[in-house]
Scaffold this motif. Sequence first.
Motif, PDB file in Angstrom:
ATOM      1  N   GLY A  20      -3.206  -1.612 -18.297  1.00  0.00           N
ATOM      2  CA  GLY A  20      -3.362  -0.906 -19.557  1.00  0.00           C
ATOM      3  C   GLY A  20      -3.637   0.577 -19.349  1.00  0.00           C
ATOM      4  N   ARG A  21      -4.043   1.240 -20.410  1.00  0.00           N
ATOM      5  CA  ARG A  21      -4.258   2.679 -20.360  1.00  0.00           C
ATOM      6  C   ARG A  21      -5.535   3.075 -19.630  1.00  0.00           C
ATOM      7  N   ARG A  22      -6.396   2.105 -19.339  1.00  0.00           N
ATOM      8  CA  ARG A  22      -7.658   2.454 -18.679  1.00  0.00           C
ATOM      9  C   ARG A  22      -7.448   2.848 -17.218  1.00  0.00           C
ATOM     10  N   VAL A  23      -6.324   2.476 -16.634  1.00  0.00           N
ATOM     11  CA  VAL A  23      -6.010   2.835 -15.239  1.00  0.00           C
ATOM     12  C   VAL A  23      -4.794   3.757 -15.261  1.00  0.00           C
ATOM     13  N   VAL A  24      -4.994   4.974 -14.786  1.00  0.00           N
ATOM     14  CA  VAL A  24      -3.914   5.967 -14.752  1.00  0.00           C
ATOM     15  C   VAL A  24      -3.582   6.282 -13.297  1.00  0.00           C
ATOM     16  N   TYR A  25      -2.327   6.134 -12.955  1.00  0.00           N
ATOM     17  CA  TYR A  25      -1.848   6.458 -11.602  1.00  0.00           C
ATOM     18  C   TYR A  25      -1.270   7.869 -11.604  1.00  0.00           C
ATOM     19  N   HIS A  26      -1.364   8.506 -10.458  1.00  0.00           N
ATOM     20  CA  HIS A  26      -0.811   9.851 -10.295  1.00  0.00           C
ATOM     21  C   HIS A  26       0.215   9.825  -9.157  1.00  0.00           C
ATOM     22  N   GLY A  27       1.263  10.559  -9.353  1.00  0.00           N
ATOM     23  CA  GLY A  27       2.314  10.623  -8.347  1.00  0.00           C
ATOM     24  C   GLY A  27       3.057  11.939  -8.437  1.00  0.00           C
ATOM     25  N   ARG A  28       4.206  11.998  -7.766  1.00  0.00           N
ATOM     26  CA  ARG A  28       5.035  13.203  -7.787  1.00  0.00           C
ATOM     27  C   ARG A  28       6.491  12.801  -7.619  1.00  0.00           C
ATOM     28  N   VAL A  84       3.224  13.601 -11.833  1.00  0.00           N
ATOM     29  CA  VAL A  84       3.567  12.522 -12.756  1.00  0.00           C
ATOM     30  C   VAL A  84       2.315  11.691 -13.007  1.00  0.00           C
ATOM     31  N   THR A  85       2.114  11.278 -14.229  1.00  0.00           N
ATOM     32  CA  THR A  85       1.071  10.307 -14.568  1.00  0.00           C
ATOM     33  C   THR A  85       1.749   9.030 -15.039  1.00  0.00           C
ATOM     34  N   LEU A  86       1.176   7.901 -14.625  1.00  0.00           N
ATOM     35  CA  LEU A  86       1.802   6.621 -14.910  1.00  0.00           C
ATOM     36  C   LEU A  86       0.755   5.611 -15.356  1.00  0.00           C
ATOM     37  N   THR A  87       1.152   4.725 -16.231  1.00  0.00           N
ATOM     38  CA  THR A  87       0.334   3.586 -16.628  1.00  0.00           C
ATOM     39  C   THR A  87       1.203   2.343 -16.586  1.00  0.00           C
ATOM     40  N   ASP A 119       0.814  -1.211   0.000  1.00  0.00           N
ATOM     41  CA  ASP A 119       0.000   0.000   0.000  1.00  0.00           C
ATOM     42  C   ASP A 119       0.849   1.264   0.000  1.00  0.00           C
ATOM     43  N   HIS A 120       2.168   1.118   0.015  1.00  0.00           N
ATOM     44  CA  HIS A 120       3.056   2.283   0.039  1.00  0.00           C
ATOM     45  C   HIS A 120       4.225   1.990  -0.903  1.00  0.00           C
ATOM     46  N   LEU A 121       3.984   2.203  -2.180  1.00  0.00           N
ATOM     47  CA  LEU A 121       4.978   1.876  -3.194  1.00  0.00           C
ATOM     48  C   LEU A 121       5.473   3.134  -3.891  1.00  0.00           C
ATOM     49  N   TRP A 122       6.613   3.004  -4.542  1.00  0.00           N
ATOM     50  CA  TRP A 122       7.117   4.071  -5.389  1.00  0.00           C
ATOM     51  C   TRP A 122       7.658   3.467  -6.682  1.00  0.00           C
ATOM     52  N   VAL A 123       7.851   4.322  -7.643  1.00  0.00           N
ATOM     53  CA  VAL A 123       8.341   3.913  -8.957  1.00  0.00           C
ATOM     54  C   VAL A 123       9.726   4.521  -9.160  1.00  0.00           C
ATOM     55  N   LEU A 167       3.723   7.228  -5.416  1.00  0.00           N
ATOM     56  CA  LEU A 167       2.379   6.995  -5.946  1.00  0.00           C
ATOM     57  C   LEU A 167       1.316   7.396  -4.923  1.00  0.00           C
ATOM     58  N   ASP A 168       0.137   7.657  -5.420  1.00  0.00           N
ATOM     59  CA  ASP A 168      -0.999   7.961  -4.555  1.00  0.00           C
ATOM     60  C   ASP A 168      -1.453   6.678  -3.869  1.00  0.00           C
ATOM     61  N   PRO A 169      -1.399   6.592  -2.532  1.00  0.00           N
ATOM     62  CA  PRO A 169      -1.776   5.349  -1.847  1.00  0.00           C
ATOM     63  C   PRO A 169      -3.207   4.917  -2.131  1.00  0.00           C
ATOM     64  N   ALA A 170      -4.117   5.872  -2.300  1.00  0.00           N
ATOM     65  CA  ALA A 170      -5.514   5.505  -2.554  1.00  0.00           C
ATOM     66  C   ALA A 170      -5.649   4.806  -3.906  1.00  0.00           C
ATOM     67  N   GLU A 171      -4.922   5.274  -4.908  1.00  0.00           N
ATOM     68  CA  GLU A 171      -4.981   4.641  -6.216  1.00  0.00           C
ATOM     69  C   GLU A 171      -4.333   3.264  -6.198  1.00  0.00           C
ATOM     70  N   VAL A 172      -3.263   3.121  -5.417  1.00  0.00           N
ATOM     71  CA  VAL A 172      -2.620   1.809  -5.313  1.00  0.00           C
ATOM     72  C   VAL A 172      -3.539   0.832  -4.603  1.00  0.00           C
ATOM     73  N   THR A 173      -4.292   1.309  -3.609  1.00  0.00           N
ATOM     74  CA  THR A 173      -5.240   0.434  -2.910  1.00  0.00           C
ATOM     75  C   THR A 173      -6.358  -0.011  -3.855  1.00  0.00           C
ATOM     76  N   ALA A 174      -6.811   0.906  -4.699  1.00  0.00           N
ATOM     77  CA  ALA A 174      -7.884   0.563  -5.638  1.00  0.00           C
ATOM     78  C   ALA A 174      -7.401  -0.377  -6.731  1.00  0.00           C
TER      79      ALA A 174
END
Length: 267
Positions: free
Chosen positions: A158-166, A150-153, A128-132, A203-210
């Motif tokens: 695939g492209r239908r799920v977009v992650y956001h980070g900084r 930052v936007t990540l896929t 639940d607490h990852l980084w790229v 990464l946004d933890p909420a998006e990683v959880t989802a």
Amino acid sequence: GQDRANVELRTVDLAREQENMTRRSALVASGAISGEELIHARHAVRAAQAALTMASEQLKRNQALVERTSVGSHPDVLAAAAQVRNASIALSRTRILAPVGGVVTKRSVQVGQRVSPGVSMMSVVPLDHLWVTANLKESQLRDIRLGQPVTLTTDLYGRRVVYHGRVIGQDAGTGSAFALLPAQNATGNWIKVVQRVPVRIALDPAEVTAHPLQIGLSMKVAVDTRARDGKRLVAIDASSQNYRTTVFADELARAEAHVRRIIDDNS
């Protein structure tokens, strides 16, 4: 009590040796004993006097240690309390607690196996607490700043799920500089190779959880470099990005409560 008894014992020894020397002094004139025996008696008196002085000083020193002390501040009680704390902490650590919540991986032990202290049994990965780690080219680092969005896929969703980070940091050198066998161009036959520098993205933890991720997946990264007012590298006084755990925070508190309970019961 023991020091006082020791002083009394040394006092009795000194009195006995003084009486022996007095009797021998009276017998020397008549020739009943030799002068050498009188000298030995005097030495015995001096030794007894020195032993009494030592015992008296020991009594004074111990009295100074315990003078105006309570049950809780007595030196012997403090030493025993330290042993109770160590035993309490050792007992609490017989239960192995995970420092973070996550998924167990790289398990090297089985049920019922006996292990020695210090042996690595498993790894716990907090998913639940990852980084790229984005390995950007050196030509791409010109406009990279801390805090940029930052936007990540990933190929997983695939492209239908977009992650956001900084962007939260950059490594201190290129990947080849910290390799096990760094390249050495000492022959003069040099060909320029574009170097890459690892850039860490939180990464946004909420998006990683989802949409859970696993370690080692490939990510496509797009950094918005329009905001360039941030720093390129992490400052020395910046906040740490390390994991933190509180599972061991109450060990000493429980030990202190146990010590206080024993002292209160005996006060």
